[in-house]
Design a protein around this motif. Sequence first.
Motif, short mmCIF file in Angstrom:
data_model
loop_
_atom_site.label_atom_id
_atom_site.label_comp_id
_atom_site.label_asym_id
_atom_site.label_seq_id
_atom_site.Cartn_x
_atom_site.Cartn_y
_atom_site.Cartn_z
N ILE A 95 -119.22 8.21 -36.66
CA ILE A 95 -120.14 8.33 -35.53
C ILE A 95 -121.44 9.04 -35.91
O ILE A 95 -122.48 8.79 -35.28
CB ILE A 95 -119.49 9.01 -34.31
N VAL A 96 -121.41 9.91 -36.93
CA VAL A 96 -122.66 10.59 -37.28
C VAL A 96 -123.69 9.61 -37.85
O VAL A 96 -124.88 9.92 -37.88
CB VAL A 96 -122.44 11.76 -38.28
N GLU A 97 -123.23 8.46 -38.29
CA GLU A 97 -124.14 7.44 -38.80
C GLU A 97 -124.71 6.57 -37.69
O GLU A 97 -125.64 5.79 -37.92
CB GLU A 97 -123.42 6.55 -39.81
N LEU A 98 -124.18 6.72 -36.47
CA LEU A 98 -124.59 5.87 -35.35
C LEU A 98 -125.74 6.51 -34.56
O LEU A 98 -125.86 7.73 -34.51
CB LEU A 98 -123.41 5.63 -34.40
N PRO A 99 -126.58 5.69 -33.92
CA PRO A 99 -127.56 6.24 -32.98
C PRO A 99 -126.83 6.95 -31.84
O PRO A 99 -125.75 6.51 -31.42
CB PRO A 99 -128.31 4.99 -32.47
N VAL A 138 -121.26 21.77 -19.72
CA VAL A 138 -120.75 22.37 -20.96
C VAL A 138 -121.63 21.94 -22.12
O VAL A 138 -122.27 20.87 -22.09
CB VAL A 138 -119.29 21.98 -21.25
N GLN A 139 -121.68 22.78 -23.13
CA GLN A 139 -122.31 22.45 -24.40
C GLN A 139 -121.19 22.35 -25.44
O GLN A 139 -120.41 23.28 -25.59
CB GLN A 139 -123.31 23.53 -24.80
N VAL A 140 -121.11 21.20 -26.08
CA VAL A 140 -120.03 20.95 -27.05
C VAL A 140 -120.64 20.85 -28.43
O VAL A 140 -121.56 20.06 -28.66
CB VAL A 140 -119.26 19.67 -26.71
N MET A 141 -120.11 21.65 -29.36
CA MET A 141 -120.64 21.71 -30.72
C MET A 141 -119.58 21.27 -31.71
O MET A 141 -118.46 21.79 -31.68
CB MET A 141 -121.12 23.13 -31.03
N TYR A 142 -119.90 20.31 -32.55
CA TYR A 142 -118.97 19.78 -33.55
C TYR A 142 -119.47 20.14 -34.95
O TYR A 142 -120.66 20.05 -35.24
CB TYR A 142 -118.87 18.26 -33.46
N ILE A 182 -121.10 7.36 -27.78
CA ILE A 182 -120.88 7.96 -26.47
C ILE A 182 -119.39 7.94 -26.10
O ILE A 182 -118.84 8.93 -25.62
CB ILE A 182 -121.70 7.22 -25.40
N ALA A 183 -118.73 6.81 -26.37
CA ALA A 183 -117.31 6.69 -26.04
C ALA A 183 -116.47 7.70 -26.82
O ALA A 183 -115.51 8.27 -26.28
CB ALA A 183 -116.83 5.26 -26.32
N ALA A 184 -116.82 7.93 -28.08
CA ALA A 184 -116.05 8.87 -28.90
C ALA A 184 -116.18 10.29 -28.37
O ALA A 184 -115.19 11.02 -28.25
CB ALA A 184 -116.53 8.79 -30.35
N VAL A 185 -117.41 10.71 -28.05
CA VAL A 185 -117.62 12.07 -27.56
C VAL A 185 -117.02 12.26 -26.17
O VAL A 185 -116.35 13.26 -25.90
CB VAL A 185 -119.12 12.41 -27.56
N GLU A 186 -117.24 11.30 -25.30
CA GLU A 186 -116.68 11.41 -23.95
C GLU A 186 -115.16 11.33 -23.97
O GLU A 186 -114.48 12.00 -23.18
CB GLU A 186 -117.27 10.33 -23.04
N GLY A 187 -114.60 10.56 -24.89
CA GLY A 187 -113.15 10.49 -25.02
C GLY A 187 -112.55 11.80 -25.50
O GLY A 187 -111.39 12.12 -25.19
N ASP A 188 -113.34 12.57 -26.24
CA ASP A 188 -112.88 13.87 -26.73
C ASP A 188 -113.06 14.97 -25.69
O ASP A 188 -112.56 16.08 -25.87
CB ASP A 188 -113.66 14.24 -28.00
N GLU A 226 -127.77 21.07 -45.38
CA GLU A 226 -127.70 20.90 -46.83
C GLU A 226 -126.91 22.01 -47.51
O GLU A 226 -126.28 21.80 -48.54
CB GLU A 226 -129.12 20.84 -47.41
N GLN A 227 -126.93 23.21 -46.92
CA GLN A 227 -126.22 24.33 -47.53
C GLN A 227 -124.71 24.13 -47.52
O GLN A 227 -124.02 24.49 -48.46
CB GLN A 227 -126.57 25.63 -46.79
N THR A 228 -124.20 23.54 -46.43
CA THR A 228 -122.75 23.35 -46.31
C THR A 228 -122.32 21.93 -46.64
O THR A 228 -121.13 21.68 -46.83
CB THR A 228 -122.28 23.68 -44.89
N GLY A 229 -123.29 21.01 -46.66
CA GLY A 229 -122.94 19.62 -46.91
C GLY A 229 -122.22 18.98 -45.75
O GLY A 229 -121.45 18.03 -45.94
N GLY A 230 -122.45 19.47 -44.55
CA GLY A 230 -121.76 18.92 -43.38
C GLY A 230 -122.71 18.65 -42.23
O GLY A 230 -123.87 19.06 -42.23
N TRP A 231 -122.18 17.93 -41.24
CA TRP A 231 -122.95 17.57 -40.06
C TRP A 231 -122.64 18.53 -38.92
O TRP A 231 -121.52 19.02 -38.78
CB TRP A 231 -122.64 16.15 -39.61
N TYR A 232 -123.65 18.74 -38.09
CA TYR A 232 -123.51 19.54 -36.87
C TYR A 232 -124.02 18.70 -35.71
O TYR A 232 -125.12 18.16 -35.76
CB TYR A 232 -124.31 20.83 -37.00
N ILE A 233 -123.19 18.53 -34.68
CA ILE A 233 -123.58 17.76 -33.51
C ILE A 233 -123.52 18.67 -32.29
O ILE A 233 -122.50 19.31 -32.03
CB ILE A 233 -122.64 16.55 -33.29
#
Length: 290
Positions: free
Chosen positions: A226-230, A19-23, A237-243, A258-265
């Motif tokens: 988590i976006v601040e973490l490597p 699966v590809q998971v997009m946040y 990893i635990a946060a994403v796998e837990g989700d 920059e356009q939305t001021g948000g993160w995309y993972i």
Amino acid sequence: MIRRIKRHASAMNEKAHYVQVMYFNFASANNSLVAKRRVYKESTPKQKKLNEKRAKRYFEALVEANFKGGRDLHLTLTFSDETYPADEREAKKRVRQFIQNINRKRRRRGLENAKYIIVFETSKKGRFHFHILMDGKLDRESVEASWTHGYCNADRLRYDFKEGLSAIIKYLSKGGGKIDGKKIDEPKVNDGRDKWSKRWIPSQGLIRPWLSEGKSRLSEKKFRDIVELPTDCEDFIAAVEGDNPGYFLQDVEKTYCEQTGGWYIFCRMRLNEPAHLKDKGKNDSGAARN
């Protein structure tokens, strides 16, 4: 509210091995879009209108949904000097005739038409050639003998439990990587077109990846943390796998918009398979020629 979209490499509503998971944590005005979980088919992207990255990600999921290591084939088709086509249109016409020849052989053996993805390429020297992923129900010798315009090599796909078919996918989309330990170089494209535009053609009857959309279990605070973490950090990893229970994290791409001021993972994830299936995957990766 954190928006989460999954692309499943499986038939609709079946559990996918990949699966590809997009946040997203884009503007809160969009949160009303995901108040309820939605499931829907994803149509094949029109590559002229979609950016290259999205097309490649869809291609990844399409390959993972339809082809298996140790069972299916990777074909490389080249043209001899004597039979070299006059133009791209003629080259593609000959490949279509090759597929028709394959299907005639299959029908004589009681097999359905081949399932495949054709990838068209131009080499650094400007020569046309093709790669084809194809189901492996017809033996390799019969497949190779069906190409009469030059060289055809058919190899069994190799599968890795942790990365699936990522090696061949990167090779075909020229995203870098290695095949059998050899470095894959990024080719130069001199024809003035998007190097991924109009480059792959799927057959009928393929399983199409599908999307599900809904609220993530990650809180906005946890997401900001988590976006601040490597991405190789244990907490990340635990946060994403837990989700995403039952899946392990293969790799991650993080982007700040920059356009939305948000993160995309963007996460690639694989099903945690039982040990006996892992061993089978290892055996499949070195399948003998047949």
